[in-house]
Write an enzyme that holds these catalytic residues in place. Structure first.
Site, PDB file in Angstrom:
ATOM      1  N   LYS A  36      14.562 -38.942 -75.877  1.00  0.00           N
ATOM      2  CA  LYS A  36      13.166 -38.818 -75.447  1.00  0.00           C
ATOM      3  C   LYS A  36      12.776 -40.123 -74.748  1.00  0.00           C
ATOM      4  O   LYS A  36      12.719 -41.173 -75.364  1.00  0.00           O
ATOM      5  CB  LYS A  36      12.251 -38.557 -76.641  1.00  0.00           C
ATOM      6  CG  LYS A  36      10.761 -38.833 -76.392  1.00  0.00           C
ATOM      7  CD  LYS A  36      10.160 -38.021 -75.275  1.00  0.00           C
ATOM      8  CE  LYS A  36       8.790 -38.524 -74.819  1.00  0.00           C
ATOM      9  NZ  LYS A  36       7.908 -39.137 -75.761  1.00  0.00           N
ATOM     10  N   GLY A  39       7.150 -44.565 -73.069  1.00  0.00           N
ATOM     11  CA  GLY A  39       6.763 -45.940 -73.352  1.00  0.00           C
ATOM     12  C   GLY A  39       7.272 -46.926 -72.331  1.00  0.00           C
ATOM     13  O   GLY A  39       7.273 -46.684 -71.125  1.00  0.00           O
ATOM     14  N   GLY A  72       2.113 -39.045 -70.628  1.00  0.00           N
ATOM     15  CA  GLY A  72       0.685 -39.033 -70.932  1.00  0.00           C
ATOM     16  C   GLY A  72      -0.152 -39.961 -70.076  1.00  0.00           C
ATOM     17  O   GLY A  72      -1.165 -39.532 -69.492  1.00  0.00           O
ATOM     18  N   ASP A 189       7.830 -35.528 -77.674  1.00  0.00           N
ATOM     19  CA  ASP A 189       8.666 -35.700 -78.868  1.00  0.00           C
ATOM     20  C   ASP A 189       9.034 -34.345 -79.461  1.00  0.00           C
ATOM     21  O   ASP A 189      10.184 -34.111 -79.852  1.00  0.00           O
ATOM     22  CB  ASP A 189       7.935 -36.541 -79.918  1.00  0.00           C
ATOM     23  CG  ASP A 189       7.802 -38.002 -79.517  1.00  0.00           C
ATOM     24  OD1 ASP A 189       8.576 -38.459 -78.658  1.00  0.00           O
ATOM     25  OD2 ASP A 189       6.917 -38.686 -80.066  1.00  0.00           O
ATOM     26  N   LYS A 245       6.265 -38.793 -84.831  1.00  0.00           N
ATOM     27  CA  LYS A 245       7.650 -39.115 -84.505  1.00  0.00           C
ATOM     28  C   LYS A 245       8.569 -38.843 -85.695  1.00  0.00           C
ATOM     29  O   LYS A 245       9.669 -38.291 -85.537  1.00  0.00           O
ATOM     30  CB  LYS A 245       7.770 -40.565 -84.048  1.00  0.00           C
ATOM     31  CG  LYS A 245       7.060 -40.823 -82.727  1.00  0.00           C
ATOM     32  CD  LYS A 245       7.361 -42.170 -82.157  1.00  0.00           C
ATOM     33  CE  LYS A 245       6.608 -42.373 -80.852  1.00  0.00           C
ATOM     34  NZ  LYS A 245       6.968 -41.381 -79.816  1.00  0.00           N
TER      35      LYS A 245
END
Length: 288
Positions: A36, A39, A72, A189, A245
């Site tokens: 995934k 970030g 996002g 996720d 998560k």
């Protein structure tokens, strides 16, 4: 002279690292690893380039990486740019028809092709798809009050298996369809966990911007069991954004994934360190 000696030490250290990686390279040859991406690793061209290079190296040594990306912040920026107002229920964005169009445009278009291009620029052969392609992810609606937000009910892995058999690297945007054919937005996720479970992946790597799962003293725990995760959650030690998560990790384990790792994506070469060295950079969660 000192510079030459320093370079020699660096070369020796590099050779030693490569030699020590051999058993790990052998262990993961032919293995499917679902990653995934989110970030820090998506935050700059330099970080994306480094991530892409790691993925291409993994493919080169016989690992089958499958990438699921988020997006996002980019979605939020595009909604603002287009002046599309969002409603929120219990802190969660309502995904209406106008919003899901933007979500699909950003995830399947802008972000997906950026990741694909980054991998291809490093000599890989990546293919960008979404969970809508070939019925990859059929979803149920999470909560009617949140609109077009879904959780995968079924994952058809035939397309992914075809791609990996051809030594291609799938890059998946977390979108799916309902049984009525509506486009559904899926948490990245959650999508990665469902895909990892359906593929019976050797590892699920969840790249984050934190060091890993911490205990009550604030220390990162490098190895945990599913039972330990539940105890820490019940006691309130695991809280906030870490809960989704760890829930994704537990769900993937229940579906047959051997281990899930909540990985610090801010660390250079995080995926390589986790797979091919003794020095992991996150928290590994196993069954038990």
């Amino acid at each position: 002279m000192k510079k030459q000696m320093s370079q020699t030490r660096d070369w020796i250290a590099t050779a030693r690292t490569l030699s020590e990686a051999l058993p790990y390279l052998q262990r993961y040859e032919g293995a499917t690893i679902v990653i995934k991406l989110g970030g820090h690793a998506m935050g700059s061209d330099e970080a994306m380039e480094e991530f892409a290079r790691d993925i291409v190296l993994m493919r080169q040594v016989g690992v089958n990486p499958v990438i699921v990306h988020g997006g996002g912040p980019m979605i939020n920026a595009m909604l603002k740019r287009l002046d599309i107002q969002s409603e929120f229920v219990n802190g969660k964005r309502v995904t209406d028809a106008a919003t899901v169009e933007v979500v699909e445009m950003v995830l399947s278009g802008l972000i997906n092709k950026r990741v694909v291009q980054a991998i291809n620029d490093q000599g890989g052969r990546a293919v960008g798809i979404s969970g809508k392609d070939a019925g990859l992810m059929i979803c149920r609606q999470d909560d009617p009050s949140l609109g077009l937000v879904g959780t995968p009910e079924t994952v058809d892995t035939r397309l992914l298996e075809t791609l990996t058999a051809g030594e291609l690297i799938p890059v998946i945007a977390p979108l799916g369809v309902s049984r009525d054919g509506e486009t559904m937005n899926i948490n990245g996720d959650t999508a990665a966990g469902a895909i990892a479970g359906a593929l019976q992946a050797r590892r699920l790597l969840l790249l984050t911007d934190v060091a890993g799962v911490k205990n009550a003293a604030g220390e990162v725990m490098t190895e945990l069991t599913a039972t330990h995760i539940r105890e820490l959650t019940d006691s309130g030690v695991i809280a906030g954004g870490m809960i989704p998560k760890t829930e994704t990790a537990l769900d993937a384990l229940a579906r047959g994934v051997r281990a899930a790792v909540i990985l610090d994506g801010r660390v250079p070469n995080a995926c390589l360190l986790e797979l091919f060295t003794d020095h992991g950079v996150g928290s590994m969660i196993r069954r038990g």
